[in-house]
Design a protein around this motif. Structure first.
Motif, PDB file in Angstrom:
ATOM      1  N   TRP A 171     -38.563  88.514 112.260  1.00 61.41           N
ATOM      2  CA  TRP A 171     -39.524  87.425 112.078  1.00 61.41           C
ATOM      3  C   TRP A 171     -40.067  86.931 113.414  1.00 61.41           C
ATOM      4  O   TRP A 171     -41.274  86.687 113.561  1.00 61.41           O
ATOM      5  CB  TRP A 171     -38.837  86.286 111.315  1.00 61.41           C
ATOM      6  CG  TRP A 171     -39.727  85.129 110.981  1.00 61.41           C
ATOM      7  CD1 TRP A 171     -40.539  84.992 109.898  1.00 61.41           C
ATOM      8  CD2 TRP A 171     -39.889  83.930 111.750  1.00 61.41           C
ATOM      9  NE1 TRP A 171     -41.188  83.784 109.928  1.00 61.41           N
ATOM     10  CE2 TRP A 171     -40.808  83.110 111.065  1.00 61.41           C
ATOM     11  CE3 TRP A 171     -39.340  83.468 112.933  1.00 61.41           C
ATOM     12  CZ2 TRP A 171     -41.195  81.867 111.533  1.00 61.41           C
ATOM     13  CZ3 TRP A 171     -39.720  82.227 113.411  1.00 61.41           C
ATOM     14  CH2 TRP A 171     -40.634  81.440 112.721  1.00 61.41           C
ATOM     15  N   ARG A 215     -26.616  89.935 109.100  1.00 59.73           N
ATOM     16  CA  ARG A 215     -27.856  90.297 108.400  1.00 59.73           C
ATOM     17  C   ARG A 215     -28.946  89.261 108.642  1.00 59.73           C
ATOM     18  O   ARG A 215     -30.119  89.615 108.799  1.00 59.73           O
ATOM     19  CB  ARG A 215     -27.580  90.457 106.904  1.00 59.73           C
ATOM     20  CG  ARG A 215     -26.646  91.609 106.574  1.00 59.73           C
ATOM     21  CD  ARG A 215     -26.591  91.882 105.095  1.00 59.73           C
ATOM     22  NE  ARG A 215     -25.700  92.984 104.783  1.00 59.73           N
ATOM     23  CZ  ARG A 215     -25.559  93.514 103.577  1.00 59.73           C
ATOM     24  NH1 ARG A 215     -26.261  93.012 102.547  1.00 59.73           N
ATOM     25  NH2 ARG A 215     -24.728  94.522 103.379  1.00 59.73           N
ATOM     26  N   LEU A 216     -28.555  87.997 108.674  1.00 58.06           N
ATOM     27  CA  LEU A 216     -29.534  86.948 108.948  1.00 58.06           C
ATOM     28  C   LEU A 216     -30.119  87.108 110.352  1.00 58.06           C
ATOM     29  O   LEU A 216     -31.317  86.879 110.568  1.00 58.06           O
ATOM     30  CB  LEU A 216     -28.868  85.569 108.804  1.00 58.06           C
ATOM     31  CG  LEU A 216     -29.757  84.361 109.072  1.00 58.06           C
ATOM     32  CD1 LEU A 216     -30.919  84.308 108.084  1.00 58.06           C
ATOM     33  CD2 LEU A 216     -28.948  83.065 109.008  1.00 58.06           C
ATOM     34  N   ARG A 255     -30.599  89.888 111.977  1.00 59.95           N
ATOM     35  CA  ARG A 255     -31.598  90.960 111.973  1.00 59.95           C
ATOM     36  C   ARG A 255     -32.926  90.491 111.388  1.00 59.95           C
ATOM     37  O   ARG A 255     -34.003  90.834 111.890  1.00 59.95           O
ATOM     38  CB  ARG A 255     -31.065  92.159 111.187  1.00 59.95           C
ATOM     39  CG  ARG A 255     -29.968  92.928 111.906  1.00 59.95           C
ATOM     40  CD  ARG A 255     -29.826  94.327 111.305  1.00 59.95           C
ATOM     41  NE  ARG A 255     -29.363  94.261 109.933  1.00 59.95           N
ATOM     42  CZ  ARG A 255     -28.078  94.379 109.573  1.00 59.95           C
ATOM     43  NH1 ARG A 255     -27.152  94.572 110.491  1.00 59.95           N
ATOM     44  NH2 ARG A 255     -27.737  94.325 108.305  1.00 59.95           N
ATOM     45  N   LYS A 256     -32.855  89.704 110.332  1.00 56.28           N
ATOM     46  CA  LYS A 256     -34.092  89.211 109.700  1.00 56.28           C
ATOM     47  C   LYS A 256     -34.832  88.242 110.614  1.00 56.28           C
ATOM     48  O   LYS A 256     -36.067  88.279 110.712  1.00 56.28           O
ATOM     49  CB  LYS A 256     -33.757  88.536 108.371  1.00 56.28           C
ATOM     50  CG  LYS A 256     -33.251  89.506 107.299  1.00 56.28           C
ATOM     51  CD  LYS A 256     -32.966  88.785 105.992  1.00 56.28           C
ATOM     52  CE  LYS A 256     -32.486  89.763 104.924  1.00 56.28           C
ATOM     53  NZ  LYS A 256     -32.207  89.096 103.625  1.00 56.28           N
ATOM     54  N   GLU A 280     -30.770  84.825  99.855  1.00 59.45           N
ATOM     55  CA  GLU A 280     -30.875  86.195  99.363  1.00 59.45           C
ATOM     56  C   GLU A 280     -29.552  86.952  99.476  1.00 59.45           C
ATOM     57  O   GLU A 280     -29.375  87.986  98.848  1.00 59.45           O
ATOM     58  CB  GLU A 280     -31.967  86.950 100.130  1.00 59.45           C
ATOM     59  CG  GLU A 280     -33.371  86.445  99.834  1.00 59.45           C
ATOM     60  CD  GLU A 280     -34.413  87.149 100.684  1.00 59.45           C
ATOM     61  OE1 GLU A 280     -34.002  87.944 101.578  1.00 59.45           O
ATOM     62  OE2 GLU A 280     -35.609  86.907 100.478  1.00 59.45           O
ATOM     63  N   HIS A 281     -28.605  86.448 100.276  1.00 59.04           N
ATOM     64  CA  HIS A 281     -27.333  87.138 100.482  1.00 59.04           C
ATOM     65  C   HIS A 281     -26.399  86.941  99.291  1.00 59.04           C
ATOM     66  O   HIS A 281     -26.431  85.916  98.601  1.00 59.04           O
ATOM     67  CB  HIS A 281     -26.650  86.613 101.754  1.00 59.04           C
ATOM     68  CG  HIS A 281     -27.389  86.961 103.003  1.00 59.04           C
ATOM     69  ND1 HIS A 281     -27.401  86.147 104.105  1.00 59.04           N
ATOM     70  CD2 HIS A 281     -28.166  88.025 103.322  1.00 59.04           C
ATOM     71  CE1 HIS A 281     -28.140  86.697 105.053  1.00 59.04           C
ATOM     72  NE2 HIS A 281     -28.617  87.826 104.596  1.00 59.04           N
ATOM     73  N   ALA A 338     -33.928  83.408 103.479  1.00 58.82           N
ATOM     74  CA  ALA A 338     -33.152  84.593 103.863  1.00 58.82           C
ATOM     75  C   ALA A 338     -31.667  84.390 103.588  1.00 58.82           C
ATOM     76  O   ALA A 338     -30.965  85.327 103.190  1.00 58.82           O
ATOM     77  CB  ALA A 338     -33.377  84.899 105.346  1.00 58.82           C
TER      78      ALA A 338
END
Length: 398
Positions: A284, A276-277, A279-280, A263-264, A260
């Protein structure tokens, strides 16, 4: 809510009374507890001098012989008295605190010197607590310590400390830690120091007012330091990122975070990346907990099926082995839940067992109080300002 506990031995000099008066006026004290004040008869003017104005109510236990008296003074607009119990070693006031429903008991204690008298006093307070339901704030000079580290330069009595700790446990009390001092009493030469003055609260207070803290003022003329109890909510700002210990024990968490993060966009700011991390990871974790819940339900049903076969003597060896492995898996899932519970506070959890009880929440709030940073010493001066604390930590770690 503000409560001040003082122990002024032999307040005979006017300058001491003026010191107490200034202290009360300057800090807008709502409640004042005095001990060891030589009062053969009650002097209303002296109480006014200590409080600072005429807006007060009080309860007292007058001095007898060489023994000092106990006086409790409060603001009637904040605390409305209903009943009083007095003795040589305590003043108990029952009343209602503005904004709260449950009755409050303010217990001003002065512990005796003799260990047998202390035991009788502890037993009485435990019995009183069991017979009168309500929220308790117990404070004063208990003349006893809880452990050897609470004394310096004097003898530690193991029996007395054991009785004192048993009393605290039996009464269902939680001690509020003193933030900026280690000892509350010091002799004139400074060769002997002890932690004799304390604040205790019941679990009801721990739940209804979780942000209580105790701080000490300057010692002044007394050999005891004034202790100040107040609701002190320190705002250190938003928590940028929270990680639960259970996540680190889940399979695939490290690989998921690595993937994750990569991906940024590399040009993205750190704050936005973490946001953002977060939220992911949240999505999960929710998915994993949902799978754990379904898996736990299936495991319990399968264990029940196998046990029914065992009762009818028709279970195979493979099923017996499956039952054992299922118990191990159930325990692993339960341990992950327990790790989450230990880190949560002030949340009503919807889980099985007694983990949602009042006692459990009280323990969580107790741990939260002890782990909270109330202040630090900066250049030898106690500082409780959140911004300055954060700046000091930043400079230190950098």
């Amino acid at each position: 809510m503000k409560i001040l506990s003082l122990n002024v031995r032999g307040c005979r000099k006017r300058r001491k009374l003026l010191w107490v008066k200034d202290l009360c006026v300057r800090n807008s004290v709502m409640f004042l507890g005095l001990q060891e004040t030589k009062m053969v008869h009650l002097d209303f003017f002296r109480l006014k001098t200590m409080w600072g104005n005429m807006t007060f109510d009080f309860a007292c236990s007058l001095s007898r012989g060489r023994s000092g008296g106990i006086v409790s003074i409060w603001d009637p607009s904040f605390f409305c008295r209903e009943r009083i119990w007095c003795d040589d070693h305590y003043v108990i006031v029952k009343g209602r605190v503005s904004g709260l429903v449950d009755p409050f008991f303010l217990v001003n204690v002065y512990g005796p010197q003799d260990i047998r008298d202390k035991a009788h006093l502890w037993d009485f307070l435990v019995d009183f607590r069991s017979q009168h339901t309500g929220s308790y704030i117990m404070f004063g000079d208990f003349n006893e310590v809880r452990e050897e580290a609470d004394r310096f330069g004097s003898h530690f009595n193991h029996v007395g400390a054991s009785l004192f700790n048993c009393f605290i446990a039996n009464a269902g009390l939680v001690e509020l830690p003193l933030a900026n001092r280690r000892y509350s009493w010091m002799n004139k030469t400074g060769m002997k120091m002890s932690s004799l003055d304390r604040f205790f609260v019941s679990q009801e207070v721990n739940l209804s007012i979780p942000d209580l803290s105790v701080e000490a003022f300057n010692r002044g003329w007394s050999d005891h330091i004034p202790l100040f109890l107040r609701v002190d909510r320190k705002d250190f700002g938003h928590i940028p990122f929270k990680v639960f210990n259970s996540w680190l024990y889940r399979d695939g968490f490290k690989d998921f975070v690595d993937t994750a993060w990569k991906e940024h966009d590399m040009n993205m700011g750190l704050f936005e990346k973490m946001k953002r991390l977060k939220r992911k990871i949240k999505a999960w974790v929710v998915a994993n907990r949902s799978n754990d819940k379904s898996r736990l339900h299936l495991l319990k049903e399968r264990i029940n099926e196998i046990e029914c076969k065992m009762e009818n003597s028709c279970a195979s060896l493979e099923e017996l082995d499956e039952r054992t492995k299922s118990f191990v898996e159930v325990e692993e899932i339960s341990q992950l839940d327990d790790l989450d519970i230990q880190q949560k506070s002030r949340i009503k959890w919807d889980i099985e067992g007694d983990e949602n009880s009042q006692f459990f929440h009280g323990l969580v709030n107790y741990q939260r109080k002890h782990n909270l940073i109330k202040g630090i010493f900066i250049d030898g001066m106690w500082n409780s300002n959140p911004k300055e604390i954060k700046d000091h930590f930043f400079l230190f770690l950098r």
